[in-house]
Design an enzyme around this catalytic site. Structure first.
Site, PDB file in Angstrom:
ATOM      1  N   ASP A  84      56.579  22.959  66.282  1.00  0.00           N
ATOM      2  CA  ASP A  84      55.833  21.328  66.660  1.00  0.00           C
ATOM      3  C   ASP A  84      56.575  20.661  67.767  1.00  0.00           C
ATOM      4  O   ASP A  84      57.804  20.687  67.801  1.00  0.00           O
ATOM      5  CB  ASP A  84      55.838  20.972  65.362  1.00  0.00           C
ATOM      6  N   HIS A  85      55.990  19.877  68.617  1.00  0.00           N
ATOM      7  CA  HIS A  85      56.494  18.895  69.614  1.00  0.00           C
ATOM      8  C   HIS A  85      57.618  19.719  70.248  1.00  0.00           C
ATOM      9  O   HIS A  85      58.703  19.181  70.668  1.00  0.00           O
ATOM     10  CB  HIS A  85      57.267  17.766  68.939  1.00  0.00           C
ATOM     11  N   HIS A 183      54.536   7.935  64.342  1.00  0.00           N
ATOM     12  CA  HIS A 183      55.366   8.837  63.886  1.00  0.00           C
ATOM     13  C   HIS A 183      56.511   7.946  62.962  1.00  0.00           C
ATOM     14  O   HIS A 183      56.795   6.832  63.211  1.00  0.00           O
ATOM     15  CB  HIS A 183      56.161   9.584  64.841  1.00  0.00           C
ATOM     16  N   HIS A 211      48.485  13.210  64.185  1.00  0.00           N
ATOM     17  CA  HIS A 211      49.917  13.105  64.002  1.00  0.00           C
ATOM     18  C   HIS A 211      50.426  11.672  63.429  1.00  0.00           C
ATOM     19  O   HIS A 211      49.703  10.826  63.380  1.00  0.00           O
ATOM     20  CB  HIS A 211      50.689  13.163  65.292  1.00  0.00           C
ATOM     21  N   GLY A 212      51.572  11.756  62.807  1.00  0.00           N
ATOM     22  CA  GLY A 212      52.157  10.590  62.258  1.00  0.00           C
ATOM     23  C   GLY A 212      51.280  10.177  60.950  1.00  0.00           C
ATOM     24  O   GLY A 212      51.147   8.848  60.741  1.00  0.00           O
ATOM     25  N   VAL A 234      52.187  15.963  58.556  1.00  0.00           N
ATOM     26  CA  VAL A 234      52.688  15.312  57.692  1.00  0.00           C
ATOM     27  C   VAL A 234      54.184  15.686  57.658  1.00  0.00           C
ATOM     28  O   VAL A 234      54.718  16.663  57.668  1.00  0.00           O
ATOM     29  CB  VAL A 234      52.574  15.310  56.133  1.00  0.00           C
ATOM     30  N   THR A 236      57.542  12.633  57.564  1.00  0.00           N
ATOM     31  CA  THR A 236      58.193  11.396  57.039  1.00  0.00           C
ATOM     32  C   THR A 236      58.013  11.291  55.553  1.00  0.00           C
ATOM     33  O   THR A 236      58.961  11.195  54.606  1.00  0.00           O
ATOM     34  CB  THR A 236      58.024  10.282  57.640  1.00  0.00           C
TER      35      THR A 236
END
Length: 282
Positions: A84-85, A183, A211-212, A234, A236
């Site tokens: 990811d990212h 995020h 996202h976020g 997901v 956080t």
């Protein structure tokens, strides 16, 4: 159960008018909790390793990736691995050998033309390796000298026409869109733009990703899962659950020193969070 691909799970979710949950993992406890939570509700799931998580693990991808792969192969539900990212081309090229079937390539920090060129090159390479590739687009910048606006900046929104051109020009398999989430939110107060999502779903013929999602209330998550989003990221929310449970345990047991005692409490809190979110997404 043999590892499956992210593309398979997203395609299945789209056919069922739902969304597959994709959870970012940092520790072995995250890995175990995500799989246990998915098994408890008999649902497929995606394990995601971000470039930031790799940096946290002293810059080494393989230890966490191999742990995730071993756990996924023992799971009673289908599990896919997603990188990811990714901003580093070096990390991108480690994905196939580490067991990942997909990658999210993040060049959104660049002006639009550079973003498009970098993502096109990444997509071409990824497809040559059999990887499914996701990208992200907020509000395109670079016009009149303005910088690109990050997809999670306040007010960022993905324009359907720009998104259509970006997908066509880059060749990506899925697009993460900016519709109001952000995020690292620790409160579930985000308000999503459902009308914009409807326009994006009509304009694009690739799966859409949110996202976020940790900051999005259950009702809105359920609505977007039924309204065109087919992959929901997901991260956080797991950390909130784990940290809160461990903090409470250590306050109640100040004499505790065995990490297994508090890590198991944190892991079980994440299991419940995973199961709850998967249920919301249908």
């Amino acid at each position: 159960m043999p590892l499956v691909t992210t593309g398979e799970l997203v395609t299945r979710a789209a056919a069922e008018n739902s969304a597959v949950a994709a959870f970012n993992i940092i520790t072995l406890e995250h890995v175990e909790a995500v799989i246990a939570g998915a098994e408890s509700v008999s649902s497929p799931v995606v394990l995601q390793v971000s470039e930031n998580a790799v940096k946290f693990r002293y810059g080494s991808l393989l230890p966490l990736a191999r742990a995730a792969l071993a756990a996924a192969e023992r799971a009673a539900v289908p599990v896919a691995l997603h990188l990811d990212h990714v901003q580093s081309d070096d990390l991108l090229r480690q994905a196939p050998g580490a067991g990942f079937s997909s990658v999210m390539y993040d060049a959104a920090r660049l002006p639009y033309a550079e973003n498009l060129a970098a993502t096109r090159a990444a997509a071409d390479w990824a497809h040559s390796q059999g990887l499914w590739i996701e990208a992200e687009l907020g509000r395109v910048g670079g016009k009149n000298g303005d910088p690109a606006l990050d997809a999670h900046a306040p007010g960022a929104r993905t324009d359907p026409a720009e998104a259509r051109a970006f997908v066509a020009g880059s060749g990506v398999d899925a697009l993460a869109v900016a519709i109001g989430s952000s995020h690292a939110m620790t409160t579930r107060t985000a308000t999503l733009d459902h009308a914009l999502l409807e326009r994006l779903a009509e304009a694009l013929d690739v799966p859409l990703v949110l996202h976020g999602s940790s900051g999005v209330p259950d009702g809105q998550l359920a609505a977007v899962a039924a309204g065109g989003i087919t992959k929901v990221n997901v991260g956080t929310a797991l950390n909130i659950a784990m940290t809160g449970a461990i903090r409470a345990f250590l306050v109640a047991h100040p004499e505790a020193v065995d990490s297994r005692a508090y890590l198991s409490v944190g892991r079980e809190a994440m299991v419940r969070t995973v199961a709850d979110l998967i249920r919301v997404l249908g």
